[in-house]
Structure formats: structure tokens, C-alpha cells
Design a protein around this motif. Structure first.
Motif, mmCIF file in Angstrom:
data_model
loop_
_atom_site.group_PDB
_atom_site.id
_atom_site.type_symbol
_atom_site.label_atom_id
_atom_site.label_comp_id
_atom_site.label_asym_id
_atom_site.label_seq_id
_atom_site.Cartn_x
_atom_site.Cartn_y
_atom_site.Cartn_z
ATOM 1 N N ASN A 95 12.729 67.728 26.523
ATOM 2 C CA ASN A 95 12.173 67.379 25.167
ATOM 3 C C ASN A 95 12.034 65.536 25.114
ATOM 4 O OD1 ASN A 95 11.551 69.628 24.113
ATOM 5 N ND2 ASN A 95 13.518 70.064 23.432
ATOM 6 N N MET A 99 9.069 63.182 24.580
ATOM 7 C CA MET A 99 8.719 62.545 23.425
ATOM 8 C C MET A 99 8.580 61.006 23.963
ATOM 9 S SD MET A 99 11.417 61.778 20.289
ATOM 10 C CE MET A 99 12.731 60.704 20.762
ATOM 11 N N GLU A 120 7.243 52.016 34.483
ATOM 12 C CA GLU A 120 7.815 52.140 33.013
ATOM 13 C C GLU A 120 9.058 52.375 32.898
ATOM 14 O OE1 GLU A 120 5.636 54.767 30.538
ATOM 15 O OE2 GLU A 120 7.023 54.384 28.919
ATOM 16 N N TRP A 121 9.738 53.110 33.733
ATOM 17 C CA TRP A 121 11.033 53.491 33.394
ATOM 18 C C TRP A 121 12.287 53.186 34.657
ATOM 19 C CZ3 TRP A 121 12.913 55.284 28.765
ATOM 20 C CH2 TRP A 121 11.774 55.530 27.994
ATOM 21 N N VAL A 122 11.721 52.688 35.940
ATOM 22 C CA VAL A 122 12.774 52.675 36.525
ATOM 23 C C VAL A 122 12.763 50.869 37.157
ATOM 24 C CG1 VAL A 122 13.459 53.369 39.311
ATOM 25 C CG2 VAL A 122 12.577 54.774 37.647
ATOM 26 N N LEU B 127 18.425 46.350 20.796
ATOM 27 C CA LEU B 127 17.452 45.435 21.153
ATOM 28 C C LEU B 127 17.553 44.547 22.045
ATOM 29 C CD1 LEU B 127 15.826 45.170 17.644
ATOM 30 C CD2 LEU B 127 14.793 46.605 19.476
ATOM 31 N N GLY B 139 14.832 48.342 36.427
ATOM 32 C CA GLY B 139 15.058 48.667 35.073
ATOM 33 C C GLY B 139 13.871 48.933 34.259
ATOM 34 N N ALA B 140 13.877 49.488 33.080
ATOM 35 C CA ALA B 140 12.667 50.156 32.251
ATOM 36 C C ALA B 140 12.003 48.923 31.593
ATOM 37 C CB ALA B 140 13.032 50.814 31.028
ATOM 38 N N GLN B 162 7.389 57.295 18.471
ATOM 39 C CA GLN B 162 8.504 58.298 19.286
ATOM 40 C C GLN B 162 8.473 57.699 20.547
ATOM 41 O OE1 GLN B 162 4.999 59.353 18.277
ATOM 42 N NE2 GLN B 162 4.835 61.513 18.188
ATOM 43 N N ARG B 163 7.617 56.897 21.217
ATOM 44 C CA ARG B 163 7.827 56.395 22.342
ATOM 45 C C ARG B 163 8.898 55.412 22.054
ATOM 46 N NH1 ARG B 163 2.499 54.954 25.474
ATOM 47 N NH2 ARG B 163 3.896 53.856 26.763
ATOM 48 N N ILE B 165 11.470 55.353 19.961
ATOM 49 C CA ILE B 165 12.496 56.012 19.729
ATOM 50 C C ILE B 165 13.435 56.542 20.833
ATOM 51 C CG2 ILE B 165 13.746 58.012 18.290
ATOM 52 C CD1 ILE B 165 11.687 57.388 16.140
ATOM 53 N N ALA B 166 12.330 57.045 21.660
ATOM 54 C CA ALA B 166 12.883 57.505 22.892
ATOM 55 C C ALA B 166 13.581 56.471 23.859
ATOM 56 C CB ALA B 166 11.882 58.253 23.770
ATOM 57 N N ARG B 167 12.841 55.124 23.680
ATOM 58 C CA ARG B 167 13.356 54.001 24.205
ATOM 59 C C ARG B 167 14.690 53.387 23.963
ATOM 60 N NH1 ARG B 167 14.602 50.718 27.541
ATOM 61 N NH2 ARG B 167 13.578 49.064 28.592
ATOM 62 N N ARG B 170 17.259 56.199 24.831
ATOM 63 C CA ARG B 170 17.643 55.993 26.369
ATOM 64 C C ARG B 170 18.788 54.954 26.341
ATOM 65 N NH1 ARG B 170 18.440 58.167 30.501
ATOM 66 N NH2 ARG B 170 18.642 60.054 29.038
ATOM 67 N N GLN B 173 22.306 55.602 24.987
ATOM 68 C CA GLN B 173 23.022 56.247 25.908
ATOM 69 C C GLN B 173 23.396 55.811 26.923
ATOM 70 O OE1 GLN B 173 21.200 60.645 26.646
ATOM 71 N NE2 GLN B 173 19.684 59.749 25.061
ATOM 72 N N GLU B 174 22.779 54.988 27.721
ATOM 73 C CA GLU B 174 22.942 54.482 29.088
ATOM 74 C C GLU B 174 23.977 53.093 28.901
ATOM 75 O OE1 GLU B 174 19.456 53.952 31.336
ATOM 76 O OE2 GLU B 174 19.389 55.706 32.050
ATOM 77 N N VAL B 189 19.562 63.843 19.361
ATOM 78 C CA VAL B 189 18.304 63.357 18.499
ATOM 79 C C VAL B 189 16.932 63.174 19.516
ATOM 80 C CG1 VAL B 189 17.306 61.368 17.657
ATOM 81 C CG2 VAL B 189 19.552 62.141 17.054
ATOM 82 N N ALA B 190 17.229 62.510 21.007
ATOM 83 C CA ALA B 190 16.149 62.668 21.832
ATOM 84 C C ALA B 190 15.817 63.982 22.193
ATOM 85 C CB ALA B 190 16.730 62.076 22.896
ATOM 86 N N ASP B 191 16.333 65.093 21.944
ATOM 87 C CA ASP B 191 16.032 66.325 22.743
ATOM 88 C C ASP B 191 15.239 67.008 21.420
ATOM 89 O OD1 ASP B 191 16.833 66.469 24.787
ATOM 90 O OD2 ASP B 191 18.824 67.564 24.415
#
Lengths: 200, 335
Positions: A95, A99, A120-122, B127, B139-140, B162-163, B165-167, B170, B173-174, B189-191
Motif C-alpha cells: 500500500n 501511495m 526517484e527512490w534509490v 523536510l 538517495g531519493a 499522497q506522493r 505524504i509517502a515521501r 518514508r 521511518q528511515e 499511516v503509509a499502509d
């Protein structure tokens, strides 16, 4: 008479200032004395490090070794790792991943899709660094990567609003369509500037 | 909810409270509150339940029986998902905090902070970490305006898609300097967030259709203009047209836009004149009352035989408008 080594040397472009792939190399015979001289120079500089050894290997090879291109498996594995998934099937069901993909459709069947996700992510793949061309700034293609700090050559911890505007003006002088720049690059630069200024 | 006895819950709370420097922390105000007048009794927030669930998963989740039970029932996973879902639903119920642009749903930053269980300081830290991460080639990527976040002219404050919030999730979390319990919350939340956003998007997208249907319904139900009493007649050379007027402006009060009580059927000429009189300001029922008293009172006069009836009609209309004003002024509905 010195014994000839069965290899040739070329004009080796430096890694820091890559030249377009179309640049033709001049193939020359490489003889023992040149190689011995090069080895002596290498040893004189002290214990050679990995960079010096790679440069020597490229000298013998006659041209820089191409950066390894990531395989599809490597791309998949790295993207899956970011989202804590074991494989692509699990990733598709994640999920969190869905998202992060909101508003886009990726069928995840082509290598191009995975490359996009990797960028984008790595990170920027090694093989895509030090690029040159009309859409490249600071070695990366700005149409494929969104890394404003790197493109503007600024440090996020120290850059001020004025620094960002100044960096944009500097790049705009070079890439504005009025001076023959690519309009897509200019649009991208504007987006990068606005994205950075939004948090200042 | 978590399937543990109260005595065990107390033991876990004592463990959480024992060492303030360990990664397990239950802060009053963030994770729970004490019942008034009862020092030992705690009322846990969703974050608190999530923290304890995460603790149980890490300390007991490894046991064979516990894993077997969880494998078949998914009880704890379902509980934690439901808690986060509840929080997101609470936050997104106020649809004025949501904006749809293209394929993305943007949520107001204030609500994003609440959903992620952080605060202004935590958001700034996240941020900053995103900036640091995206400044190099590893990295992202960085945050992109109109993709991850946006500042809309017609909506207050910054909004996150949503993108975006996902960022944020992530990075929290990391790289976030947050406790394990908070990380578990952010992961949950991300799930679940995307499903919740999709539900809200569908409701929002159907909003316009519902408003239109309500207006058509009101127009069909009314036989004549509520003020002038004129009836549309096909035989007339210039038949009057009836229109449904939003007493509380549809744009400024979207929560009332599909409410039939908020619709008054009047003739199109009167409707046009009222909005001309109002200018570009959003209208309220009291504005319509003012307009009637100043400009349209003649419609409630008549011959001596009908005067009483006309006055009663005027009173009835005024009463309806004042009641509507009193009921909904400053009282936003969830829609």
C-alpha cells in the motif's frame, strides 16, 4: 630492442570532464618503455590507491571502462529494498508503494519503468552520472532526475534564497530558449527553483 | 482490543515509564491522558495503543504460539490498521482540508501533521532530512512543487499529495529521530492512507453531481417563485424560468450546497437581480432577507382581501430564512 607488448593505447578522456561518445579515439601502439615509464610514475607517487590503479588499467585498456549498467534484477532488488519488500510481487501489493505511485500508472514490466523508480527512490545510477548533452547539468539529465540542489550546485544547509535565485539566473543564461537552450530544461529549472524557494 | 489482561497492561506501562532514555516511551498528552481524578487510570489515544501493540509484537511476537495465532487471526495487524484508519477518517472528514488536482488528492499541512502524529518541529526536521538526502546523487529525489506539495491560491496553507505524504513517511521511518512506537504509527499511516484518500476522493468527486441533483429536485418540486409567486407557463411569450438559489453560497459553504433546505426556488430575473445587488461577496440567508426588505416587498402586498395571506407568506419565508441562518451560521456540517 625493447619487447613489444601486444596492446594499444588511445587518447583517454578524463573522467571529470567526459566528452561525447562520438569523439573518435586515436589508436596507437603501446610499447614496453611507455608502460614501464607509467609504472615508475605510479610507484613514485606512493602506494597506489584504487583510483590510480583504475586509471592505469584504463591506460592499458586504451579507453575508460564504461560504468556498469544496472541489470533489471539489480534495479528491482534496490527499489524493493526501499519499500521493505522481498520481491516485485510483494511491492505491487504494498500500500505504501501504491501511495507513492499515486496519479501514475506503472506496469512494472519494462526496464524503463524500473529505472524511473530507481532514480526517484534509490539514486542516480552510476552509468548515468558524468553525462553531457543539451539536457544535462552538473553531469545528470535534468529531464530524468529531480535533484535541484545538485543541479544548482548548492548546499541545502547553507544556501540562502538569494543563492537559489542567483544559481537559477546563472543556469537560465545558458539554457534559456532565447539563447538556444532546450525549453523543457528551462521549464524544469523553473520548477526546481520554485520547489526550493517554497521552503525558504 | 489488544487481547491482554489489565494487569499486564499496567506492567507494560511501568516498563515504558521506567527508563526515559530507551526507545520505548509513553508520553502523557501524546499517547494517553489520565482519567480526571484518577492518577492510575489512563485513557489511551490511538498512538498509545499502537505503541503497546508494537511493543508486544517485538517482545512476544517471536514466540511460536503468538506467531501462529497472529498468522491465522491477523488480530493485532487489523487492530492497528483500524486505529490509523480512524485517525485519517477523522482528519479528512472536513473536506475543506482536501483539494483534488488532476490525479492527486492534496491534504492541508495541518491535517498531514495530525495524521503522521508529529508537530511543526518534527515536520521541519523531516523536510531538512529530505533536503540533505536529495542534495547528492544517492538517495531519493527532492520534493517537487505541484507533485509532492502545492500552494493553492483558493485554499489556505500548504497542501501535500499522497506522493508527498509517502515521501515524508518514508523519511520519518528511515531517518527520523523518533521512537519505535512513532515509527510503527508512521508505517501504518503509509499502509492505510491511500485507501482512505480514495474514499474521500470518490465522495468529493460525486459532490458536484449531488448538488446538481438537489437543485433539479428543488426546482421540480416548486410550482412557482417563492417571492413573486410567478409560475412558468409555456403559453407566455416570455415564460419565466425558475432557478434554485443557494441561500448560503455554494462555494463558501460546500457543506450546505446539496442540502435542500438551503435552496430557495425563485425566478431567474429575481435571482440575477439579487446577485447583482450582492456583488461578488458570498451570500447568506440574512442577505436575502435584507434584499427582500429593501427591494422586493411589493410582492407581499396585495388587495385588502389577500393582504393577510400575503403577510403570512412573507412571515413564513422570513422565518424560514432566519431559522436557516441561525442553524448553520458558523456551524459547518461534515459532507
Amino acid at each position: 630492442m625493447s619487447k613489444q607488448i601486444a596492446c594499444y593505447w588511445f587518447t583517454v578522456p578524463s573522467r571529470s570532464s567526459p566528452k561525447p561518445a562520438s569523439t573518435s579515439s586515436t589508436r596507437k601502439k603501446l610499447d614496453r618503455s611507455v608502460v614501464v615509464e607509467r609504472i615508475a610514475a605510479l610507484l613514485a607517487a606512493g602506494t597506489p590507491d584504487a583510483t590510480a590503479l583504475l586509471a592505469f588499467a584504463e591506460f592499458i585498456h586504451g579507453k575508460p571502462f564504461p560504468e556498469p549498467v544496472l541489470t533489471l534484477t539489480q534495479l528491482k532488488s534496490e527499489v524493493c529494498r526501499v519499500f521493505g519488500c522481498k520481491n516485485a510481487t510483494e511491492l505491487r501489493k504494498s500500500n505504501e508503494f501504491n501511495m507513492a505511485m499515486a496519479g501514475r500508472t506503472f506496469d512494472l514490466k519494462t526496464k524503463a519503468d524500473w529505472q524511473k523508480l530507481y532514480r526517484e527512490w534509490v539514486g542516480v545510477p552510476q552509468a548515468e552520472r558524468n553525462r553531457s548533452g543539451s539536457t544535462c547539468i552538473n553531469g545528470i539529465d535534468v529531464l530524468e532526475n529531480f535533484r535541484p540542489w545538485h543541479v544548482f550546485d548548492l548546499e541545502p544547509s547553507t544556501a540562502s534564497t538569494e543563492d537559489i535565485k542567483e544559481a537559477f539566473r546563472r543556469l537560465a543564461k545558458e539554457h534559456h530558449p532565447d539563447v538556444g537552450g532546450d525549453p523543457r530544461v528551462m521549464e524544469r529549472l523553473q520548477k526546481m527553483r520554485d520547489s526550493l524557494l517554497a521552503f525558504r | 482490543m489488544l487481547g491482554i489482561p489489565v494487569s499486564k497492561l499496567y506492567r507494560i506501562c511501568d516498563f515504558f515509564d521506567a527508563d526515559p532514555d530507551d526507545p520505548w516511551d509513553l508520553t502523557e498528552g501524546d499517547f494517553f491522558e489520565y482519567e480526571p481524578g484518577q492518577a492510575r487510570k489512563r485513557r489511551f489515544y490511538e498512538e498509545g495503543v499502537m505503541a503497546i501493540a508494537k511493543y508486544l509484537e517485538e517482545t512476544e511476537g517471536g514466540g511460536f504460539l503468538a506467531r501462529l495465532k497472529e498468522f491465522f487471526t491477523h488480530h493485532r495487524a487489523r487492530v492497528t490498521r483500524a486505529l490509523v484508519q480512524r485517525r485519517i477518517i477523522q482528519v479528512t472528514q472536513d473536506r475543506s482540508s482536501l483539494v483534488i488536482r488532476g490525479d492527486l488528492v492534496f491534504l492541508q499541512q495541518r491535517s498531514v501533521v495530525r495524521v503522521l502524529g508529529t508537530n511543526g518541529k518534527g515536520m521541519s526536521g523531516t523536510l531538512r532530512r529530505i533536503d540533505e538526502e536529495s542534495s547528492g546523487l544517492d538517495g531519493a529525489e527532492g520534493l517537487e512543487i505541484d507533485v509532492h506539495f502545492a500552494d493553492f491560491e483558493d485554499a489556505e496553507g500548504r497542501h501535500w499529495s499522497q506522493r508527498g505524504i509517502a515521501r515524508l513517511a518514508r523519511t520519518m521511518q528511515e531517518r527520523g529521530r523518533i521512537t519505535k512506537a512513532r515509527k510503527a504509527w508512521v508505517k501504518a499511516v503509509a499502509d492505510v492512507a491511500e485507501d482512505c484518500f480514495e474514499v474521500q476522493r470518490k465522495v468529493l468527486e460525486s459532490h458536484e453531481a449531488r448538488v446538481k441533483a438537489a437543485m433539479t429536485r428543488a426546482r421540480n418540486k416548486a410550482k412557482h417563485c417563492a417571492v413573486t409567486q410567478q409560475k412558468p407557463n409555456a403559453a407566455d411569450r416570455n415564460p419565466i424560468e425558475l432557478e434554485a438559489h443557494h441561500l448560503f453560497d455554494a462555494a463558501s459553504r460546500p457543506d450546505l450546497a446539496a442540502l435542500e433546505d438551503n435552496l430557495l426556488v425563485i425566478s431567474s430575473a429575481l435571482h440575477r437581480n439579487f446577485h447583482k445587488w450582492m456583488g461578488s461577496r458570498p451570500c447568506d440567508p440574512k442577505d436575502f432577507v435584507d434584499y427582500l426588505l429593501r427591494n422586493e416587498l411589493t410582492h407581499f402586498e396585495g388587495s385588502p382581501s389577500t393582504r393577510a395571506r400575503q403577510e403570512a407568506r412573507q412571515q413564513q419565508l422570513m422565518h424560514r430564512l432566519e431559522m436557516l441562518q441561525a442553524r448553520y451560521e458558523g456551524n459547518r456540517l461534515l459532507y
